[in-house]
Scaffold this motif. Structure first.
Motif, PDB file in Angstrom:
ATOM      1  N   ASP A  26     -26.733  96.131  13.539  1.00 28.29           N
ATOM      2  CA  ASP A  26     -25.934  95.097  12.874  1.00 28.29           C
ATOM      3  C   ASP A  26     -26.241  93.718  13.447  1.00 28.29           C
ATOM      4  O   ASP A  26     -26.421  92.746  12.714  1.00 28.29           O
ATOM      5  CB  ASP A  26     -24.442  95.399  13.039  1.00 28.29           C
ATOM      6  CG  ASP A  26     -24.033  96.669  12.297  1.00 28.29           C
ATOM      7  OD1 ASP A  26     -24.773  97.070  11.371  1.00 28.29           O
ATOM      8  OD2 ASP A  26     -22.990  97.241  12.652  1.00 28.29           O
ATOM      9  N   GLN A  27     -26.303  93.655  14.779  1.00 30.55           N
ATOM     10  CA  GLN A  27     -26.527  92.359  15.431  1.00 30.55           C
ATOM     11  C   GLN A  27     -27.910  91.823  15.122  1.00 30.55           C
ATOM     12  O   GLN A  27     -28.099  90.612  14.949  1.00 30.55           O
ATOM     13  CB  GLN A  27     -26.363  92.510  16.948  1.00 30.55           C
ATOM     14  CG  GLN A  27     -26.523  91.218  17.726  1.00 30.55           C
ATOM     15  CD  GLN A  27     -25.185  90.643  18.146  1.00 30.55           C
ATOM     16  OE1 GLN A  27     -24.147  91.251  17.900  1.00 30.55           O
ATOM     17  NE2 GLN A  27     -25.220  89.484  18.761  1.00 30.55           N
ATOM     18  N   GLY A  42     -29.618  92.228  12.441  1.00 33.56           N
ATOM     19  CA  GLY A  42     -29.626  91.672  11.094  1.00 33.56           C
ATOM     20  C   GLY A  42     -29.096  90.253  11.062  1.00 33.56           C
ATOM     21  O   GLY A  42     -29.642  89.372  10.375  1.00 33.56           O
ATOM     22  N   GLU A  43     -28.033  90.016  11.797  1.00 33.19           N
ATOM     23  CA  GLU A  43     -27.457  88.668  11.869  1.00 33.19           C
ATOM     24  C   GLU A  43     -28.427  87.708  12.557  1.00 33.19           C
ATOM     25  O   GLU A  43     -28.589  86.562  12.126  1.00 33.19           O
ATOM     26  CB  GLU A  43     -26.134  88.706  12.634  1.00 33.19           C
ATOM     27  CG  GLU A  43     -25.034  89.502  11.936  1.00 33.19           C
ATOM     28  CD  GLU A  43     -23.782  89.619  12.771  1.00 33.19           C
ATOM     29  OE1 GLU A  43     -23.716  88.954  13.846  1.00 33.19           O
ATOM     30  OE2 GLU A  43     -22.861  90.367  12.389  1.00 33.19           O
ATOM     31  N   LEU A  44     -29.075  88.197  13.637  1.00 29.52           N
ATOM     32  CA  LEU A  44     -30.029  87.349  14.355  1.00 29.52           C
ATOM     33  C   LEU A  44     -31.214  87.003  13.463  1.00 29.52           C
ATOM     34  O   LEU A  44     -31.671  85.854  13.427  1.00 29.52           O
ATOM     35  CB  LEU A  44     -30.497  88.066  15.622  1.00 29.52           C
ATOM     36  CG  LEU A  44     -31.541  87.345  16.470  1.00 29.52           C
ATOM     37  CD1 LEU A  44     -31.022  85.976  16.910  1.00 29.52           C
ATOM     38  CD2 LEU A  44     -31.927  88.199  17.686  1.00 29.52           C
ATOM     39  N   ALA A  69     -31.299  86.835  10.213  1.00 33.94           N
ATOM     40  CA  ALA A  69     -30.864  85.881   9.185  1.00 33.94           C
ATOM     41  C   ALA A  69     -30.773  84.473   9.757  1.00 33.94           C
ATOM     42  O   ALA A  69     -31.168  83.490   9.104  1.00 33.94           O
ATOM     43  CB  ALA A  69     -29.518  86.314   8.608  1.00 33.94           C
ATOM     44  N   ASP A  70     -30.286  84.358  10.976  1.00 33.44           N
ATOM     45  CA  ASP A  70     -30.167  83.044  11.614  1.00 33.44           C
ATOM     46  C   ASP A  70     -31.543  82.430  11.864  1.00 33.44           C
ATOM     47  O   ASP A  70     -31.756  81.236  11.600  1.00 33.44           O
ATOM     48  CB  ASP A  70     -29.403  83.175  12.933  1.00 33.44           C
ATOM     49  CG  ASP A  70     -29.321  81.859  13.684  1.00 33.44           C
ATOM     50  OD1 ASP A  70     -28.662  80.929  13.183  1.00 33.44           O
ATOM     51  OD2 ASP A  70     -29.947  81.746  14.764  1.00 33.44           O
ATOM     52  N   SER A  80     -27.696  82.502  22.241  1.00 37.03           N
ATOM     53  CA  SER A  80     -27.109  81.231  21.797  1.00 37.03           C
ATOM     54  C   SER A  80     -28.125  80.106  21.769  1.00 37.03           C
ATOM     55  O   SER A  80     -27.901  79.078  21.128  1.00 37.03           O
ATOM     56  CB  SER A  80     -25.942  80.850  22.721  1.00 37.03           C
ATOM     57  OG  SER A  80     -26.388  80.705  24.067  1.00 37.03           O
TER      58      SER A  80
END
Length: 443
Positions: A356-357, A359-361, A363-364, A424
């Motif tokens: 899940d993480q 995928g978010e990374l 996309a960012d 970050s």
């Protein structure tokens, strides 16, 4: 834990230089990296650029356009076809007819048929001639990323290095004689900047002039003045590469400065040229109105930076052993989520959170303009092997341990360097590296 330092490592050894790896042919690298493909239905010498190769070419084209605009060029577009009489007048038909495709027979056009162009300069000459010019209007600079065609025989075709359609970063300058030195200086400085950004070291610059034979177009006085202008440019190029003069290496229509480099095998080749042309201004009667009110002949300069996209990509693939500069790499970051069953360093926890993480990374990073691939299937070891074979620029492992620490475990396969990078800060730092067109991202 260490973050990514966005440092340009142009002085670092080339990939494989300390491991004595054999030079890989760009065709083999192209297959591994899925850069280009050929099709018997399309025909030999007409490569198909796959998505990975298109990404590299797009970056090169964007950079070429940026440099052209920054150095005063105006973009133009011109057709790939022209009447045979255009190339007869330019001199290309007499000199290069054997290397040109046959004329297109179209009914009543047999007298002056259309042909695929072997060069772009006659079209640009016609754009210049489309309106009267004053000495105050000069210099005029045109740039175009334009295709041109060579009827290469099947036996000499080779991957991207020898093709039948050439996509050329091409520019032409029309200027007064007193502007030649400044224009050549601008063009040469642009070439050297681009090669440095591409991680290519220049061996030397060659002032290619005429010899005592009679095969040169134009008066000897004209040649002497032009060669002296080029010599002055090379002399004032502070901090630039060494240069030497070689008689007899000029084109028949004018002297030039050739940028000499070594390929991956240590063979010398010319990768860029700034060329003076006495031929086409004469043949096409290209003039300007001088301060005296008289018409005077303009000087034409052929220039470019990246050159032929096909040849440059082939050169870069071999020179960097497929490990292209970060800003050019088809995959800049390959993300590898891991769980306990992968055998990764995540302490045996379930990998669902990592999936899940990641995928978010991804996309960012994509939102920041970076080229990202996520490899989820198979063992971690196999996924790493696939990413290395594709020559992905950076590999990032993300498992429960990394998520807990708020980092990505990053490896640069080109240097072997590894680091844990704060999630970050990762996106901003890598986007900055791409924007600054660094060769390698220091870890």
């Amino acid at each position: 834990m260490n973050d990514v330092a966005i440092t340009d490592q142009r002085d670092q050894p080339e990939p494989g230089a300390d491991r004595h790896e054999p030079v890989l042919d760009h065709r083999e690298l192209g297959r591994d990296m899925r850069i280009f493909e050929s099709s018997p239905l399309v025909g030999p010498g007409l490569p198909l650029w796959l998505p990975a190769g298109a990404a590299v070419r797009y970056e090169l084209e964007q950079y070429a356009r940026e440099v052209a605009l920054r150095t005063g060029c105006e973009p133009v577009y011109s057709p790939v076809l022209g009447k045979r009489s255009l190339f007869e007048r330019s001199g290309h038909w007499a000199k290069f007819a054997d290397d040109m495709f046959p004329p297109l027979v179209m009914g009543d056009s047999d007298v002056d048929p259309l042909v695929l162009r072997p060069a772009n300069c006659p079209h640009h000459a016609q754009i210049y001639a489309s309106e009267p010019r004053s000495y105050r209007d000069l210099p005029v600079r045109y740039s175009e990323l334009a295709p041109m065609f060579r009827a290469e025989r099947s036996g000499v075709l080779s991957g991207l290095s020898r093709v039948r359609q050439i996509s050329l970063d091409d520019a032409h300058v029309f200027c007064r004689p007193d502007q030649v030195a400044d224009e050549v200086h601008v063009a040469l400085a642009a070439v050297l900047e681009v090669l440095d950004t591409l991680g290519i070291q220049v061996s030397y610059l060659r002032l290619s002039g005429r010899d005592d034979s009679g095969r040169w177009l134009g008066a000897s006085e004209q040649w002497a003045a032009a060669e002296e202008a080029l010599r002055a440019v090379l002399t004032r190029l502070a901090g630039g590469p060494d240069w030497r003069a070689e008689a007899g290496e000029a084109a028949f229509y004018g002297p030039k400065i050739d940028v000499q480099v070594l390929d991956a095998r240590g063979h010398e080749e010319t990768l860029a040229t700034v060329q003076l042309d006495f031929n086409q201004p004469e043949r096409f009667d290209l003039t300007y109105v001088a301060a005296s009110g008289e018409r005077e002949r303009v000087v034409m300069i052929h220039r470019g930076t990246v050159g032929a996209m096909e040849r440059m990509v082939a050169f870069l693939l071999e020179r960097h052993a497929g490990r292209l500069p970060f800003w050019l790499a088809p995959v800049q970051v390959c993300l590898l989520p891991v769980g306990g069953s992968d055998g990764g360093a995540d302490g045996g926890a379930d990998g669902g959170g990592a999936a899940d993480q990641v995928g978010e990374l991804a996309a960012d990073l994509r939102a920041r303009g970076l080229r990202v691939r996520v490899e989820r299937d198979g063992s971690l070891g196999n996924r790493i092997r696939l990413a290395r074979r594709r020559r992905d620029a950076l590999l990032g492992v993300l498992g429960p341990r990394e998520i807990q620490a708020g980092v990505l475990a990053v490896t640069d396969p080109a240097s072997g360097m590894k680091s844990s990078v704060l999630l970050s800060e990762l996106g901003d730092r890598l986007a900055e590296a791409a924007r600054k067109r660094v060769v390698r991202v220091g870890l």
